[in-house]
Structure formats: C-alpha cells, structure tokens
Design a protein around this motif. Structure first.
Motif, PDB file in Angstrom:
ATOM      1  N   SER A  70     -24.472   0.553 -19.886  1.00 49.20           N
ATOM      2  CA  SER A  70     -24.329   1.944 -19.441  1.00 49.20           C
ATOM      3  C   SER A  70     -24.340   2.893 -20.631  1.00 49.20           C
ATOM      4  N   LEU A  71     -23.625   2.524 -21.678  1.00 51.33           N
ATOM      5  CA  LEU A  71     -23.593   3.351 -22.879  1.00 51.33           C
ATOM      6  C   LEU A  71     -24.983   3.457 -23.496  1.00 51.33           C
ATOM      7  N   LEU A  72     -25.704   2.344 -23.569  1.00 50.61           N
ATOM      8  CA  LEU A  72     -27.075   2.367 -24.081  1.00 50.61           C
ATOM      9  C   LEU A  72     -27.945   3.292 -23.242  1.00 50.61           C
ATOM     10  N   ALA A  73     -27.836   3.178 -21.925  1.00 48.13           N
ATOM     11  CA  ALA A  73     -28.656   3.996 -21.027  1.00 48.13           C
ATOM     12  C   ALA A  73     -28.442   5.488 -21.270  1.00 48.13           C
ATOM     13  N   VAL A  74     -27.192   5.915 -21.302  1.00 43.94           N
ATOM     14  CA  VAL A  74     -26.952   7.358 -21.431  1.00 43.94           C
ATOM     15  C   VAL A  74     -27.059   7.847 -22.870  1.00 43.94           C
ATOM     16  N   PHE A  75     -26.681   7.029 -23.846  1.00 42.72           N
ATOM     17  CA  PHE A  75     -26.817   7.461 -25.233  1.00 42.72           C
ATOM     18  C   PHE A  75     -28.289   7.585 -25.597  1.00 42.72           C
ATOM     19  N   ALA A  76     -29.078   6.568 -25.236  1.00 41.50           N
ATOM     20  CA  ALA A  76     -30.512   6.633 -25.524  1.00 41.50           C
ATOM     21  C   ALA A  76     -31.170   7.745 -24.707  1.00 41.50           C
ATOM     22  N   GLY A  77     -30.720   7.941 -23.466  1.00 40.44           N
ATOM     23  CA  GLY A  77     -31.263   9.040 -22.663  1.00 40.44           C
ATOM     24  C   GLY A  77     -30.971  10.392 -23.289  1.00 40.44           C
ATOM     25  N   THR A  78     -29.765  10.552 -23.789  1.00 40.86           N
ATOM     26  CA  THR A  78     -29.394  11.804 -24.457  1.00 40.86           C
ATOM     27  C   THR A  78     -30.221  12.011 -25.719  1.00 40.86           C
ATOM     28  N   LEU A  79     -30.319  10.979 -26.524  1.00 44.00           N
ATOM     29  CA  LEU A  79     -31.110  11.071 -27.761  1.00 44.00           C
ATOM     30  C   LEU A  79     -32.584  11.312 -27.445  1.00 44.00           C
ATOM     31  N   GLY A  80     -33.105  10.611 -26.429  1.00 40.96           N
ATOM     32  CA  GLY A  80     -34.501  10.806 -26.046  1.00 40.96           C
ATOM     33  C   GLY A  80     -34.780  12.218 -25.575  1.00 40.96           C
ATOM     34  N   CYS A  81     -33.870  12.774 -24.792  1.00 42.22           N
ATOM     35  CA  CYS A  81     -34.040  14.157 -24.321  1.00 42.22           C
ATOM     36  C   CYS A  81     -33.908  15.155 -25.470  1.00 42.22           C
ATOM     37  N   ALA A  82     -33.029  14.863 -26.411  1.00 44.54           N
ATOM     38  CA  ALA A  82     -32.950  15.717 -27.607  1.00 44.54           C
ATOM     39  C   ALA A  82     -34.292  15.667 -28.344  1.00 44.54           C
ATOM     40  N   GLY A  83     -34.900  14.470 -28.391  1.00 48.07           N
ATOM     41  CA  GLY A  83     -36.223  14.343 -28.998  1.00 48.07           C
ATOM     42  C   GLY A  83     -37.266  15.169 -28.267  1.00 48.07           C
ATOM     43  N   SER A  98     -33.582   3.625 -22.992  1.00 50.84           N
ATOM     44  CA  SER A  98     -32.618   4.096 -22.004  1.00 50.84           C
ATOM     45  C   SER A  98     -32.881   3.466 -20.638  1.00 50.84           C
ATOM     46  N   LEU A  99     -34.146   3.380 -20.267  1.00 48.15           N
ATOM     47  CA  LEU A  99     -34.508   2.781 -18.986  1.00 48.15           C
ATOM     48  C   LEU A  99     -34.107   1.306 -18.940  1.00 48.15           C
ATOM     49  N   PHE A 100     -34.288   0.580 -20.034  1.00 52.92           N
ATOM     50  CA  PHE A 100     -33.863  -0.821 -20.092  1.00 52.92           C
ATOM     51  C   PHE A 100     -32.346  -0.948 -19.899  1.00 52.92           C
ATOM     52  N   GLY A 101     -31.588  -0.058 -20.540  1.00 54.25           N
ATOM     53  CA  GLY A 101     -30.134  -0.057 -20.359  1.00 54.25           C
ATOM     54  C   GLY A 101     -29.752   0.234 -18.919  1.00 54.25           C
ATOM     55  N   LEU A 102     -30.455   1.165 -18.299  1.00 56.13           N
ATOM     56  CA  LEU A 102     -30.190   1.517 -16.914  1.00 56.13           C
ATOM     57  C   LEU A 102     -30.495   0.347 -15.975  1.00 56.13           C
ATOM     58  N   ILE A 103     -31.598  -0.342 -16.225  1.00 55.00           N
ATOM     59  CA  ILE A 103     -31.947  -1.501 -15.398  1.00 55.00           C
ATOM     60  C   ILE A 103     -30.880  -2.587 -15.533  1.00 55.00           C
ATOM     61  N   ALA A 104     -30.454  -2.876 -16.757  1.00 52.91           N
ATOM     62  CA  ALA A 104     -29.401  -3.888 -16.962  1.00 52.91           C
ATOM     63  C   ALA A 104     -28.117  -3.481 -16.253  1.00 52.91           C
ATOM     64  N   GLN A 105     -27.742  -2.222 -16.376  1.00 48.07           N
ATOM     65  CA  GLN A 105     -26.538  -1.715 -15.708  1.00 48.07           C
ATOM     66  C   GLN A 105     -26.657  -1.870 -14.193  1.00 48.07           C
ATOM     67  N   ASP A 106     -27.798  -1.492 -13.636  1.00 50.02           N
ATOM     68  CA  ASP A 106     -27.960  -1.542 -12.189  1.00 50.02           C
ATOM     69  C   ASP A 106     -28.007  -2.974 -11.658  1.00 50.02           C
ATOM     70  N   ILE A 107     -28.594  -3.890 -12.423  1.00 52.41           N
ATOM     71  CA  ILE A 107     -28.559  -5.298 -12.020  1.00 52.41           C
ATOM     72  C   ILE A 107     -27.112  -5.761 -11.922  1.00 52.41           C
ATOM     73  N   ALA A 108     -26.326  -5.392 -12.908  1.00 51.17           N
ATOM     74  CA  ALA A 108     -24.907  -5.767 -12.876  1.00 51.17           C
ATOM     75  C   ALA A 108     -24.193  -5.106 -11.702  1.00 51.17           C
ATOM     76  N   PHE A 109     -24.399  -3.814 -11.514  1.00 49.81           N
ATOM     77  CA  PHE A 109     -23.702  -3.093 -10.447  1.00 49.81           C
ATOM     78  C   PHE A 109     -24.040  -3.613  -9.064  1.00 49.81           C
ATOM     79  N   PHE A 110     -25.318  -3.888  -8.818  1.00 47.56           N
ATOM     80  CA  PHE A 110     -25.736  -4.186  -7.453  1.00 47.56           C
ATOM     81  C   PHE A 110     -25.966  -5.663  -7.165  1.00 47.56           C
ATOM     82  N   VAL A 111     -26.148  -6.470  -8.182  1.00 42.85           N
ATOM     83  CA  VAL A 111     -26.359  -7.902  -7.962  1.00 42.85           C
ATOM     84  C   VAL A 111     -25.099  -8.693  -8.296  1.00 42.85           C
ATOM     85  N   ILE A 112     -24.553  -8.455  -9.484  1.00 43.54           N
ATOM     86  CA  ILE A 112     -23.389  -9.230  -9.932  1.00 43.54           C
ATOM     87  C   ILE A 112     -22.103  -8.723  -9.290  1.00 43.54           C
TER      88      ILE A 112
END
Length: 151
Positions: A70-83, A98-112
């Motif tokens: 989750s931290l990777l998803a939003v930190f990279a998303g923030t940095l990417g948007c700043a870019g 950021s998208l990879f972090g989001l996918i990992a987070q969502d797999i955990a949230f909805f599958v695990i």
C-alpha cells in the motif's frame, strides 16, 4: 548540423492546460492516499482495539508486506504525479511501479484477507475506482510521453 534540424530540436511543445490541471488533481488525490496509508501505519493498539472485532481480526491477520505494498502504491503514485506536474518522462515508470503496488495490495485485500466480507461492497467499489485512476494516470503518462509533453 543544419539550421533546420537544430530548430526542430529546440522547438517547444505546448502542453495543454487540461494536462496540468489533471496532473495537479492527481497529485492531490495521491497525497490524500499517502496521508491515509501513513495514518494506517501509525494506528495505535488502542485504536485497533476500538474497531469492531472483525476489523481487529483483519488487522491481526494482515501480513506486513500488505502495508508496504500500500505504501509503495501511494508513495510511487504521489511521486509519479509530481513527475507529471513537473513534466518529467520518468513519471511513467514510477506510475507503473505504483500500479504494481496497488495490484499486490488488492490481491491481499480481496484474495488473502477477503476484505469485502468485512467492509462490504463499498470497499470493492472504491478500490475499483482507485485502480481505474491508476490505469488512467499510467495511460496519460504514456500518451504525454508520445506527444512529448513530458521529457
């Protein structure tokens, strides 16, 4: 090098105003997400204990890597948007991360963790919106790179 090719290399590409507005709004969106993830990291044991039992159990069962995804998803998303705001082409790679972090987070949230059974359909809806926005930002960065709005 002749004068014509030199001139074409130094031509400035006009970036549409809407691109800058969307990049700024996306940065604000990601800053809100970053604040939410930081608050999640800072939750005290007392705060977790005040949650309904199902949510407490979910916190206890959540692997630590999920929080970091989750931290990777939003930190990279923030940095990417700043870019994007700064019109830098590296934003595309960071938004992909950021998208990879989001996918990992969502797999955990909805599958695990089966988060939807605890929080209901609104969490699925919200994560779908987040995912669509992340895909849209990555597509925007790709398109802006092709148009040479960012370099």
């Amino acid at each position: 090098m002749d004068a014509e090719s030199n001139t074409s290399q130094t031509m400035k590409i006009d970036v549409p105003v809407w691109f800058t507005i969307i990049a700024g709004m996306a940065l604000a969106w990601n800053l809100l997400g970053l604040a939410a993830v930081i608050m999640d990291f800072m939750m005290s044991a007392e705060s977790i204990a005040s949650l309904p039992m199902e949510q407490q159990e979910m916190y206890a069962a959540r692997p630590s890597w999920v929080s970091f995804a989750s931290l990777l998803a939003v930190f990279a998303g923030t940095l990417g948007c700043a870019g994007l705001v700064m019109k830098r082409a590296w934003a595309k790679v960071i938004l992909l991360l950021s998208l990879f972090g989001l996918i990992a987070q969502d797999i955990a949230f909805f599958v695990i963790l089966d988060t939807a059974s605890v929080y209901g359909g609104q969490v699925v809806f919200m994560q779908a919106i987040v995912f669509i926005i992340a895909l849209g930002l990555l597509a925007l960065a790709h398109w802006a790179t092709k148009k040479r709005w960012i370099s």
